[in-house]
Design an enzyme around this catalytic site. Structure first.
Site, PDB file in Angstrom:
ATOM      1  N   GLU A 230       3.290   4.422  -2.854  1.00 50.61           N
ATOM      2  CA  GLU A 230       3.154   3.073  -3.640  1.00 50.61           C
ATOM      3  C   GLU A 230       1.586   3.416  -3.653  1.00 50.61           C
ATOM      4  O   GLU A 230       0.664   3.200  -2.948  1.00 50.61           O
ATOM      5  CB  GLU A 230       3.073   1.770  -2.687  1.00 50.61           C
ATOM      6  CG  GLU A 230       2.920   0.500  -3.615  1.00 50.61           C
ATOM      7  CD  GLU A 230       1.737   0.432  -3.798  1.00 50.61           C
ATOM      8  OE1 GLU A 230       1.025   0.451  -4.982  1.00 50.61           O
ATOM      9  OE2 GLU A 230       1.020  -0.520  -2.998  1.00 50.61           O
ATOM     10  N   CYS A 264      -4.839  -2.924  -5.595  1.00 56.65           N
ATOM     11  CA  CYS A 264      -4.124  -1.658  -6.587  1.00 56.65           C
ATOM     12  C   CYS A 264      -3.587  -2.346  -7.771  1.00 56.65           C
ATOM     13  O   CYS A 264      -3.446  -1.691  -8.802  1.00 56.65           O
ATOM     14  CB  CYS A 264      -3.069  -1.038  -6.141  1.00 56.65           C
ATOM     15  SG  CYS A 264      -1.666  -2.115  -5.157  1.00 56.65           S
TER      16      CYS A 264
END
Length: 471
Positions: A230, A264
């Site tokens: 991720e 993110c």
């Protein structure tokens, strides 16, 4: 392996808050391998009960853990408290997800037998955590892995080891063995040794694309090892026709500057219809000018704290100056009040005229603005990246949102919500350089256990009907 010490510092003050010796990867992995069979053999109900006890331990230590997160990351205390809540909530979400995603099934089969589907854990899982959510994000790997019957070796970011240590202490107090959930203190050297260790059965990683690609390359010849990546994003936020300029501006601020832009899913690129540009950007700048930047426990309460360290602050300042010197027009300059501490003001720069804009994740409070004239151009600009984590459309009609959803490449696509509004009850991940098609959150159960199909009968029963000579 070196026994050098790792030291953690407060971004907001520069003070030392923690130090510890680098771990020995071989010893830790060997201990984990010996612990795995007994842990995997426990009934699922036992493992679920233990992670529920972990949630209770976190509740007991909630304020202490939130304080450590604030000190070690620099994020405001209010935000650290929401992270601790996410750690607690992850347990029940993970239990539901495991039951949903890895349910046992029985199917009819030939000769009155059965076809069964069950799942097995992989074994020893390496969990590599980031610094921006040093408890919540690794916890999103750890809890599903433990429920499934894996043991874990957790290497927190070298910038947030104290939070990682507190997280594992809660696991241990809950009754989960220190051999089943182990902490590996260290930097890049220890991380690389862990990823490449023969005794590791999988790597669960959250962090930068640069590191994720290195992990992927390291294990490219090892299809026997599960790898879940991720990574970050160069996320687009498109603002189209809407009369609610004030609300749109608030969503822009939330998307770009929450956590000092160190999410993110943070908006990196604001794509605006030209006819809305002046009104929207004026309102965004007015809001950005009001943002309080401060230390975690300041009064009045800050909206955002510093970035993680001086190196990150230096890189962001240099990136702003690069864009400025290559045709960018400053809307709000990036200001650094002190050279010795990583506080930055939120910065906004129009890069419409910048040719060959770098497609990188600028991990901090730096928002780039691009003007476009039509919706096709907005979609093309949104897709003008190798990343594909998060995207959001503010305004527009339902038909335009349908077009946006269908054509924008991202794993999280929102409408009239921030780019960083993701539910833990849904899968979380991206495409391109943002992930390797193994989304986390609700779908973490998928990479923590593998399916086993079985054809079963209580007694052997078979015959061969053709191709045999007569007796």
């Amino acid at each position: 392996m070196s026994k050098a010490q790792l030291v953690s510092y407060e971004p907001a003050t520069g003070a030392e808050i923690w130090r510890g010796k680098h771990g020995n990867v071989d010893d830790i992995v060997d201990r984990a391998r010996r612990a795995w069979p007994a842990w995997a053999a426990q009934p699922l109900a036992n493992r679920m009960e233990l992670v529920r006890r972990f949630a209770n331990e976190v509740r007991k230590d909630a304020e202490k853990l939130a304080t450590m997160i604030s000190r070690e990351t620099g994020k405001p205390l209010w935000e650290a408290r929401t992270e601790v809540e996410s750690v607690v909530n992850k347990v029940e979400i993970s239990i539901r997800a495991y039951a949903d995603r890895t349910a046992q099934r029985k199917l009819d089969n030939a000769l009155q037998g059965t076809a069964s589907l069950r799942h097995k854990p992989h074994g020893v899982m390496a969990v590599l955590g980031p610094y921006n959510f040093p408890a919540h994000l690794p916890n999103g790997h750890i809890i599903p892995a433990l429920i499934a019957g894996n043991v874990i070796v957790f290497k927190p970011s070298e910038k947030t080891p104290a939070t990682g240590e507190m997280l594992l202490q809660c696991l241990h107090r809950a009754g989960i063995s220190a051999a089943v959930a182990q902490l590996l203190v260290g930097g890049a050297e220890e991380g690389q040794a862990l990823v490449g260790h023969e005794g590791i059965d999988g790597v669960l990683f959250t962090g930068s694309a640069h590191t994720g690609i290195a992990i992927n390359r390291r294990l490219a010849a090892r299809p026997d090892k599960i790898v879940a990546l991720e990574m970050g994003g160069n996320n687009p936020l498109v603002v189209w026709d809407t009369p609610k300029t004030t609300d749109a501006a608030a969503l822009v601020i939330q998307s770009a500057f929450t956590s000092a832009g160190q999410r993110c899913t943070a908006a990196r690129r604001l794509i605006v219809k030209s006819s809305m540009y002046d009104a929207l950007i004026g309102e965004v700048k007015r809001l950005a000018d009001r943002i309080i930047v401060g230390a975690p426990f300041d009064d009045p309460t800050p909206f955002m704290g510093p970035v993680i360290d001086n190196g990150a602050a230096d890189g962001l300042t240099e990136s702003f100056l690069y864009l400025l010197s290559h045709g960018g027009k400053a809307i709000k300059h990036m200001v650094r009040p002190r050279d010795d501490l990583p506080f930055l003001s939120p910065a906004i720069i129009d890069v419409t005229g910048v040719k060959d804009r770098p497609d990188v994740e600028l991990f901090g409070p730096l928002l780039q603005v691009v003007q476009v004239s039509d919706f096709d151009e907005a979609i093309a600009e949104a897709n003008n990246t190798r990343f594909g984590l998060s995207a959001s459309l503010i305004g527009g009609s339902p038909q335009e949102y349908n077009r946006f959803w269908a054509n924008v490449r991202a794993g999280v696509i929102n409408w009239n919500r921030p780019t960083n509004g993701a539910s833990s009850s849904a899968p979380f991940g991206g495409v391109g350089l943002s992930g390797n098609h193994r989304p986390s959150a609700y779908y973490a159960a998928d990479y923590c256990a593998y399916p086993v199909a079985s054809n079963e009968m209580e007694q052997p029963r078979a015959m061969i009907g053709v191709g045999l000579r007569d007796t």
